[in-house]
Structures are given as structure tokens and as C-alpha cells.
Scaffold this motif. Structure first.
Motif, PDB file in Angstrom:
ATOM      1  N   THR A 166       0.842  -1.191   0.000  1.00 21.69           N
ATOM      2  CA  THR A 166       0.000   0.000   0.000  1.00 21.69           C
ATOM      3  C   THR A 166       0.876   1.238   0.000  1.00 21.69           C
ATOM      4  O   THR A 166       1.923   1.268   0.640  1.00 21.69           O
ATOM      5  N   CYS A 205      -3.660   4.116  -1.447  1.00 24.98           N
ATOM      6  CA  CYS A 205      -3.643   3.477  -2.764  1.00 24.98           C
ATOM      7  C   CYS A 205      -3.296   2.008  -2.534  1.00 24.98           C
ATOM      8  O   CYS A 205      -2.156   1.674  -2.197  1.00 24.98           O
ATOM      9  N   ASP A 235      -3.186  -2.143  -3.425  1.00 25.41           N
ATOM     10  CA  ASP A 235      -3.033  -3.195  -4.429  1.00 25.41           C
ATOM     11  C   ASP A 235      -3.846  -4.389  -3.953  1.00 25.41           C
ATOM     12  O   ASP A 235      -3.476  -5.074  -3.010  1.00 25.41           O
ATOM     13  N   ARG A 256      -5.752  -0.305  -9.060  1.00 24.07           N
ATOM     14  CA  ARG A 256      -5.529   0.108  -7.679  1.00 24.07           C
ATOM     15  C   ARG A 256      -6.843   0.651  -7.117  1.00 24.07           C
ATOM     16  O   ARG A 256      -7.649   1.245  -7.823  1.00 24.07           O
ATOM     17  N   ARG A 257      -7.015   0.437  -5.822  1.00 20.26           N
ATOM     18  CA  ARG A 257      -8.177   0.981  -5.103  1.00 20.26           C
ATOM     19  C   ARG A 257      -7.717   2.219  -4.346  1.00 20.26           C
ATOM     20  O   ARG A 257      -6.749   2.173  -3.593  1.00 20.26           O
ATOM     21  N   GLU A 308       0.161   7.014 -10.863  1.00 20.98           N
ATOM     22  CA  GLU A 308      -0.054   5.572 -10.981  1.00 20.98           C
ATOM     23  C   GLU A 308      -0.079   5.130 -12.450  1.00 20.98           C
ATOM     24  O   GLU A 308       0.446   4.070 -12.785  1.00 20.98           O
ATOM     25  N   ILE A 334      -0.580   1.502 -14.257  1.00 19.64           N
ATOM     26  CA  ILE A 334      -1.871   1.236 -13.632  1.00 19.64           C
ATOM     27  C   ILE A 334      -2.925   1.970 -14.458  1.00 19.64           C
ATOM     28  O   ILE A 334      -2.814   3.173 -14.684  1.00 19.64           O
TER      29      ILE A 334
END
Length: 131
Positions: A49, A66, A68, A75-76, A103, A108
Motif C-alpha cells: 500500500t 492506494c 493493491d 488500484r483501489r 499511478e 496502472i
């Protein structure tokens, strides 16, 4: 001075930054205190993270995790906080845009909004959020 966005994955080398982030998260409803938020992120750092910080005048004024979740190229983004004095100025939108651009430079391409506010920002920038 413009908003500068940085990522961290540890507080070990900067106790003053840790204290400022803790104070920032004292203003959220997602954690009972800033100390709880810091403990959560310190645990999450062990699982790849990142914590993105929006820095203005050498102080963090916003932050977002952010995460994983193991999905390729995804990414969340969750646990956004903006210092109360800076709300209503469009900073959250600019900050999330900067985070996603960083990102994307690391390949990403998809982002999951961990709350309604982040999902709205992702949709505003047409970043193909997935739920």
C-alpha cells in the motif's frame, strides 16, 4: 505554490510527517482517531500500500490510500481526507487526478473508488473506474 503530490510507504524516517498525517486524519469519520489511521496504514504498508499526500507549503493538506488488491493494472483509492480549511476549493479533484497520473506512469490503468466521493472524481476525469 502549487499542490505537490508524493507517495510514501513508511513513516519510519519522518516522525514529524507522521504526526502531521495523524492530525490530518483526526478530521475523518472513517477512523475513530488519527492514531487509528496511522496504525492502519502502517499495517497496510506491509501489503504494498502507498499513502499519497498532497503537500502545500511543506505540510500535508490531503491524503488517500492506494491499495493493491491483486488485480492486474488496478488500484483501489480509499480513505481520502482533506484538511477542513481547504474544503470546497476543488483540491480533492486535483489531488486525485495527480495520484492517478502518477499511478498511470507505472502502468496502472484502472482505479476503484473506495467511497462515493472518489468514484465521482474518477468518473469526472473518465478514468474508467471499476466497482
Amino acid at each position: 505554490m502549487p499542490l505537490e503530490t508524493i507517495s510514501i510507504n513508511s513513516f519510519n524516517d519522518n516522525p514529524k510527517l507522521k504526526q502531521r498525517v495523524e492530525q490530518l486524519y483526526d478530521h475523518t469519520h472513517e477512523f475513530s482517531s488519527g492514531a487509528e489511521a496511522i496504525a492502519f496504514f502502517e499495517q497496510s504498508f506491509q501489503q504494498n500500500t502507498k499513502l499519497y499526500l498532497g503537500i502545500f507549503n511543506d505540510k500535508p493538506i490531503c491524503a488517500v490510500g492506494c491499495f493493491d488488491d491483486g488485480q492486474a493494472n488496478s488500484r483501489r483509492l480509499q480513505y481520502i481526507i482533506l484538511h477542513p480549511a481547504n474544503r470546497g476549493r476543488g483540491i480533492a479533484q486535483k489531488f486525485i487526478k495527480q495520484v492517478t497520473e502518477i499511478e498511470q506512469s507505472h502502468d496502472i490503468q484502472q482505479f476503484i473508488g473506495g467511497c462515493g466521493a472518489i468514484r465521482r472524481i474518477l468518473a469526472m476525469y473518465e478514468l474508467s473506474p471499476i466497482d
